[in-house]
Design a protein around this motif. Structure first.
Motif, PDB file in Angstrom:
ATOM      1  N   GLY A 139      -1.111 -22.184 -50.856  1.00  0.00           N
ATOM      2  CA  GLY A 139      -1.022 -20.788 -50.440  1.00  0.00           C
ATOM      3  C   GLY A 139      -1.466 -20.543 -49.008  1.00  0.00           C
ATOM      4  O   GLY A 139      -1.522 -19.414 -48.545  1.00  0.00           O
ATOM      5  N   LYS A 140      -1.802 -21.595 -48.301  1.00  0.00           N
ATOM      6  CA  LYS A 140      -2.197 -21.389 -46.904  1.00  0.00           C
ATOM      7  C   LYS A 140      -1.773 -22.584 -46.066  1.00  0.00           C
ATOM      8  O   LYS A 140      -1.510 -23.668 -46.590  1.00  0.00           O
ATOM      9  CB  LYS A 140      -3.707 -21.195 -46.806  1.00  0.00           C
ATOM     10  N   LEU A 141      -1.721 -22.343 -44.767  1.00  0.00           N
ATOM     11  CA  LEU A 141      -1.419 -23.417 -43.830  1.00  0.00           C
ATOM     12  C   LEU A 141      -2.711 -23.861 -43.162  1.00  0.00           C
ATOM     13  O   LEU A 141      -3.551 -23.025 -42.820  1.00  0.00           O
ATOM     14  CB  LEU A 141      -0.452 -22.928 -42.749  1.00  0.00           C
ATOM     15  N   ASP A 181      -1.892 -29.500 -42.864  1.00  0.00           N
ATOM     16  CA  ASP A 181      -0.451 -29.668 -42.963  1.00  0.00           C
ATOM     17  C   ASP A 181       0.092 -30.365 -41.722  1.00  0.00           C
ATOM     18  O   ASP A 181       1.125 -31.023 -41.765  1.00  0.00           O
ATOM     19  CB  ASP A 181       0.214 -28.301 -43.099  1.00  0.00           C
ATOM     20  N   ALA A 182      -0.575 -30.180 -40.617  1.00  0.00           N
ATOM     21  CA  ALA A 182      -0.139 -30.830 -39.381  1.00  0.00           C
ATOM     22  C   ALA A 182      -1.353 -31.059 -38.500  1.00  0.00           C
ATOM     23  O   ALA A 182      -2.308 -30.286 -38.536  1.00  0.00           O
ATOM     24  CB  ALA A 182       0.865 -29.945 -38.646  1.00  0.00           C
ATOM     25  N   LEU A 183      -1.307 -32.135 -37.732  1.00  0.00           N
ATOM     26  CA  LEU A 183      -2.375 -32.415 -36.770  1.00  0.00           C
ATOM     27  C   LEU A 183      -1.841 -32.246 -35.354  1.00  0.00           C
ATOM     28  O   LEU A 183      -0.654 -32.460 -35.089  1.00  0.00           O
ATOM     29  CB  LEU A 183      -2.919 -33.831 -36.947  1.00  0.00           C
ATOM     30  N   PHE A 184      -2.737 -31.890 -34.440  1.00  0.00           N
ATOM     31  CA  PHE A 184      -2.377 -31.657 -33.050  1.00  0.00           C
ATOM     32  C   PHE A 184      -3.340 -32.385 -32.101  1.00  0.00           C
ATOM     33  O   PHE A 184      -4.436 -32.764 -32.492  1.00  0.00           O
ATOM     34  CB  PHE A 184      -2.431 -30.148 -32.742  1.00  0.00           C
ATOM     35  N   ASP A 185      -2.863 -32.560 -30.865  1.00  0.00           N
ATOM     36  CA  ASP A 185      -3.647 -33.050 -29.723  1.00  0.00           C
ATOM     37  C   ASP A 185      -3.790 -34.574 -29.673  1.00  0.00           C
ATOM     38  O   ASP A 185      -2.862 -35.246 -29.285  1.00  0.00           O
ATOM     39  CB  ASP A 185      -5.021 -32.362 -29.664  1.00  0.00           C
ATOM     40  N   VAL A 186      -4.971 -35.102 -30.038  1.00  0.00           N
ATOM     41  CA  VAL A 186      -5.291 -36.534 -30.058  1.00  0.00           C
ATOM     42  C   VAL A 186      -5.102 -37.247 -28.708  1.00  0.00           C
ATOM     43  O   VAL A 186      -4.153 -38.014 -28.512  1.00  0.00           O
ATOM     44  CB  VAL A 186      -4.514 -37.313 -31.151  1.00  0.00           C
TER      45      VAL A 186
END
Lengths: 415, 288
Positions: free
Chosen positions: A36-38, A110-115
């Motif tokens: 129910g959430k991102l 649900d998704a990863l960013f940057d790194v």
């Protein structure tokens, strides 16, 4: 201990069941959003050398994207609840591996960013494929992410070593800097940069007179700075491919050894605004570099940068801007797909063309998930020309999206 | 030939930093039997001291050269009195851990305040080059070498030619015997620790105009300095200074002829020295 473990398993099972039931149930926003959430995870360097150019600023950028998305869609949003979580990977691949697993598996990202840091990004890329969840790289430079290590769950949003090398290497050579002396830090990033700069210079008709690996990290570059003007033929350009504190050392000492007065210009492989501030714009004035974006590019960029500055107190780097761009594109794709299932979101993203304040004339390439967009050959402004604090970059030439990045690698099979 | 001499000169300049830092470590170890793992952090504080004086008080390089080492000497003495002294009776490991912990705390506090990027320093005292006969060299770097040599010679004279130096050396080598002569060795411990710390601060101030000033600068450097101290002989003042300059030159020549080996060469040398002379090149002579 054993008991707690059993309870943990039970709780997880119940959670999974609830999540499964929750989909389609009331309060889940009507979409097929797991739980129910991102959850958007920012996996970054919160304490080390890249903390200033990525770090909490990257987290703030992703949070901004989430807030803007919710403001835009209100009740029509695919979900009303978007969490932004963060973790510190300390620029170490093994830590990045564990943290990515933790974020995807236990924290429901649900998704990863940057790194930032290529070795860490490569580790996260592998985890993303195993977990069948998305990862948007903005921080790491290696072309391997869209090359032989590529997979269907990873997107490259901001820049890579090809873009840096072909921007600076090709352009500077064409403008008359025919002979180059390259110095590069002796680790993965430096070696990758050197391997990209050399062909870029040569294909533009230039020549690499000499190239030397330098110790990493190092605070003494005098050997190389003294050697530069004595090489035969004498190089026109010293290509410094160092980053962070090493780069500050190179430039300070380049200045003291008066290498410029001896006819050897300085070109820099990777330069962030935070580096310019650290070294001093006066010492760098006129230095050429290539960037994926800078905040003072135009009105659209300035408007976003101003909002970012109000939130964080700092001006954004291109990595942080790319995080916002990627997170926004991801949320829009989820909205359109009506689900957070990675494969469905990917279908929306692949082949998409778009244009936002960060990525101009942008295409999400289906073949390798590289996002191509305009890049910028720039030079550092002399402090006297700056209109305000933090105004460091002067545009020399826009490199069109089609030229800025390499063709899809034959080694990449998305599978 | 000219380039060879240039490299040797480069080596002497980077050796200047090694020598000043190793000298501080050596006097502290000699007097207290404490290996000060916070030495790199104190060097970093010296450089930040110069930056902060320049930015917030408008005081230039010369003021920093005077005030920062003095302030760090006071801080060092406080550190010795309040913390290090309490652990000297215990296993030396306790002071390893204490000083290492202090280093980490200093680094993280500065990272919190200033971030991880380098700080600009605009108060370099000279910007020109000087003609050294065979080649031109940045005036500032020549100055650094001159200061370092002068300080090392002065410390050497202080230790060998003055009464204070005699007392300090006696307290270092034969503390019980010295006490039996009615000399209070304890009262010299705190000032010597403060002096060693001041040397690290001095090296830090000297680094600000020519090196990146950031929270990691000390941590990166101190590993090499420990190798220098081990090669020179732990606690040997003379040995650490000579080894400091020698290692600087070794690295510079390595950079020119075998770049890939320039960092490793120090540790190779250290391994060989430890095998052949476990007390370091000058270790035994000092304590005999």
């Amino acid at each position: 201990m054993k008991r707690r473990l059993t309870m943990g398993v039970a709780a997880a099972a119940v959670g999974t069941l609830l999540a499964a039931c929750g989909a389609g149930g009331p309060g889940s926003g009507g979409g097929k959003i797991s739980g129910g959430k991102l959850t958007l995870g920012v996996l970054t360097d919160l304490s080390g050398v890249y903390a200033d150019l990525a770090g909490n600023g990257a987290v703030a950028a992703v949070q901004m994207a989430a807030d803007d998305f919710q403001k835009k869609y209100g009740d029509k949003a695919v979900t009303k609840k978007i969490d932004v979580i963060k973790a510190d990977h300390q620029n170490k691949p093994e830590v990045a591996n564990t943290q990515a697993r933790e974020m995807y598996e236990r924290k429901g990202a649900d998704a990863l960013f940057d790194v930032p840091t290529s070795s860490a990004a490569l580790a996260v890329q592998t985890v993303a494929a195993q977990q069948k969840k998305l990862y948007f790289n903005t921080g790491a430079a290696t072309t391997e992410l869209a090359g032989k290590s590529c997979n269907a769950y990873t997107y490259e949003w901001a820049y890579d070593s090809y873009m840096l090398a072909h921007g600076t290497g090709t352009q500077v050579t064409q403008q008359g800097g025919k002979n180059w002396y390259l110095i590069y830090p002796d680790y993965a990033f430096g070696q990758d940069m050197q391997a990209k700069f050399t062909p870029a210079i040569e294909s533009a008709g230039g020549r690499v007179v000499a190239k030397d690996p330098t110790p990493f990290p190092s605070d003494n570059y005098s050997t190389f700075l003294l050697k530069a003007p004595t090489l035969n033929p004498k190089p026109d350009v010293l290509g410094a491919l160092q980053a962070g504190g090493d780069l500050a050392n190179v430039v300070k000492q380049y200045d003291q050894f008066k290498v410029k007065d001896k006819g050897v210009q300085l070109a820099i492989g990777l330069l962030f605004d935070s580096d310019i501030r650290a070294i001093g714009a006066d010492k760098l004035a006129g230095t050429m570099f290539t960037t994926a974006w800078f905040w003072n590019l135009d009105d659209r960029s300035r408007a976003w940068a101003q909002r970012f500055q109000q939130r964080t107190g700092q001006l954004p780097t291109f990595d942080q801007a790319a995080d916002y761009s990627a997170a926004t594109a991801y949320l829009e794709a989820v909205q359109k797909a009506g689900t957070d299932k990675a494969e469905s979101v990917s279908k929306v993203l692949n082949g998409m063309t778009f244009d936002d304040f960060f990525a101009r004339n942008a295409t999400v390439r289906t073949a390798d998930h590289r996002v191509t967009h305009d890049a910028y050959l720039a030079k550092v402004k002399a402090p006297a020309q700056a209109t305000q604090d933090g105004d460091y970059t002067e545009l020399v030439r826009t490199i069109p999206a089609a030229q800025a990045f390499d063709k899809p690698s034959p080694d990449c099979h998305l599978g | 030939m000219t380039s060879f001499l240039q490299q040797l000169f480069n080596g002497l300049v980077s050796g200047s930093f090694y020598a000043l830092l190793a000298l501080g470590l050596a006097v502290i170890f000699g007097m207290l039997r404490v290996v000060n793992f916070a030495h790199g952090a104190l060097y970093m504080l010296g450089a930040f001291g110069a930056v902060v004086l320049g930015d917030s008080a408008g005081l230039g390089f010369w003021w920093a050269l005077l005030l920062v080492p003095a302030a760090l000497a006071v801080a060092g003495m406080a550190m010795e009195r309040l913390l290090v002294q309490r652990l000297t009776a215990l296993d030396p490991l306790y002071n390893f851990l204490l000083t290492f912990g202090i280093a980490l705390v200093c680094q993280d506090l500065l990272r919190m305040k200033y971030g991880s990027h380098s700080q600009p320093y605009d108060h370099a005292p000279f910007s020109g080059t000087v003609d050294l006969g065979l080649f031109d060299y940045p005036a500032y770097q020549v100055f650094v070498l001159a200061v370092s040599v002068a300080v090392c010679v002065a410390v050497w004279l202080l230790l060998t030619r003055t009464r204070i130096g005699t007392v300090v050396r006696a307290s270092t080598e034969r503390p019980e015997l010295t006490r039996a002569f009615g000399i209070d060795t304890r009262r010299w411990v705190t000032p010597v620790f403060g002096f060693g710390v001041a040397l690290a601060g001095l090296a830090g101030v000297l680094a600000a105009p020519m090196r990146a000033v950031n929270s990691d600068m000390g941590a990166d450097l101190i590993i090499t300095v420990f190798a220098v101290v081990v090669i020179g002989g732990l606690g040997s003042v003379f040995g650490s200074v000579i080894a400091g300059f020698a290692i600087g030159m070794l690295q510079a020549l390595g950079n020119l002829y075998v770049p890939v080996l320039s960092q490793t060469s120090v540790y190779l040398l250290m391994a060989v020295v430890l095998l052949v002379r476990p007390a370091g090149l000058f270790g035994k002579e000092e304590h005999a």
